[in-house]
Design an enzyme around this catalytic site. Structure first.
Site, PDB file in Angstrom:
ATOM      1  N   ALA A  71       0.833  -1.198   0.000  1.00 19.44           N
ATOM      2  CA  ALA A  71       0.000   0.000   0.000  1.00 19.44           C
ATOM      3  C   ALA A  71       0.867   1.246   0.000  1.00 19.44           C
ATOM      4  O   ALA A  71       1.939   1.262   0.603  1.00 19.44           O
ATOM      5  CB  ALA A  71      -0.916   0.009   1.224  1.00 19.44           C
ATOM      6  N   GLU A 104      -2.675 -11.437  -4.872  1.00 18.17           N
ATOM      7  CA  GLU A 104      -4.049 -11.166  -5.253  1.00 18.17           C
ATOM      8  C   GLU A 104      -4.215  -9.664  -5.337  1.00 18.17           C
ATOM      9  O   GLU A 104      -3.691  -8.933  -4.494  1.00 18.17           O
ATOM     10  CB  GLU A 104      -5.059 -11.715  -4.234  1.00 18.17           C
ATOM     11  CG  GLU A 104      -5.101 -13.227  -4.134  1.00 18.17           C
ATOM     12  CD  GLU A 104      -4.084 -13.779  -3.144  1.00 18.17           C
ATOM     13  OE1 GLU A 104      -3.831 -14.994  -3.188  1.00 18.17           O
ATOM     14  OE2 GLU A 104      -3.521 -13.008  -2.344  1.00 18.17           O
ATOM     15  N   TYR A 116       2.199  -4.519 -11.358  1.00 15.19           N
ATOM     16  CA  TYR A 116       2.623  -5.911 -11.251  1.00 15.19           C
ATOM     17  C   TYR A 116       3.035  -6.460 -12.614  1.00 15.19           C
ATOM     18  O   TYR A 116       4.025  -7.193 -12.714  1.00 15.19           O
ATOM     19  CB  TYR A 116       1.524  -6.760 -10.621  1.00 15.19           C
ATOM     20  CG  TYR A 116       1.106  -6.273  -9.247  1.00 15.19           C
ATOM     21  CD1 TYR A 116       2.048  -5.821  -8.328  1.00 15.19           C
ATOM     22  CD2 TYR A 116      -0.229  -6.246  -8.871  1.00 15.19           C
ATOM     23  CE1 TYR A 116       1.673  -5.364  -7.073  1.00 15.19           C
ATOM     24  CE2 TYR A 116      -0.612  -5.798  -7.611  1.00 15.19           C
ATOM     25  CZ  TYR A 116       0.335  -5.361  -6.724  1.00 15.19           C
ATOM     26  OH  TYR A 116      -0.040  -4.908  -5.494  1.00 15.19           O
TER      27      TYR A 116
END
Length: 156
Positions: A71, A104, A116
């Protein structure tokens, strides 16, 4: 990340993930395994003012790694901080000899998916209703041989 980082991490967590934020207890449990020989690795990013502006965590067990969380404070998004945190997790997975790294990500979080993908993660499946209570699906992504891909990412 250390125990004294839990409160500032929780402030960010609740602001960034109001529907599916982790609890204090979850972070305490994760940090209980973040020791020499443990299965977890957590890191925080500190801003110029000394505040926690990002954090990330990895679980590594039996040659497999899993990005537990990542985060970045919305004021720092787009600054490269997310990439730096992800690089740290990939490097740690490589140090621990992980053959693959999984994660995930919410199907509606396209920005994170692009990050990603830049690092070589590829979609491998969907987990229906993974994020609760909002009942949002998760895209499962995998990076094979993190050590090799980490070198490619840093050089390319």
């Amino acid at each position: 990340m250390r125990w004294w980082d839990i409160e500032p991490v929780m402030e960010l967590e609740l602001r960034l993930f109001p529907e599916d934020a982790w609890s204090h207890g979850m972070y305490w449990s994760e940090l209980a395994e973040a020791h020499a020989g443990g299965t977890r690795h957590y890191t925080v990013a500190i801003g110029e003012d000394g505040a926690v502006v990002g954090y990330a965590g990895l679980m590594a067990v039996g040659g497999e790694g899993d990005v537990q969380t990542i985060a970045v404070d919305d004021r720092y998004q787009g600054s490269g901080l997310g990439a730096a945190l992800l690089t740290e997790l990939i490097a740690e997975a490589a140090r621990r000899g992980c053959a693959e790294l999984l994660l995930e990500v919410r199907v509606d979080n396209v920005r994170a998916q692009r990050l990603y993908e830049r690092f070589g993660f590829e979609p491998v499946g969907i987990r229906r209703g993974y994020y609760q209570p909002a009942n949002v699906d998760a895209l499962v992504m995998r990076l094979e041989n993190p050590q090799y891909d980490l070198k490619d990412t840093q050089n390319g």
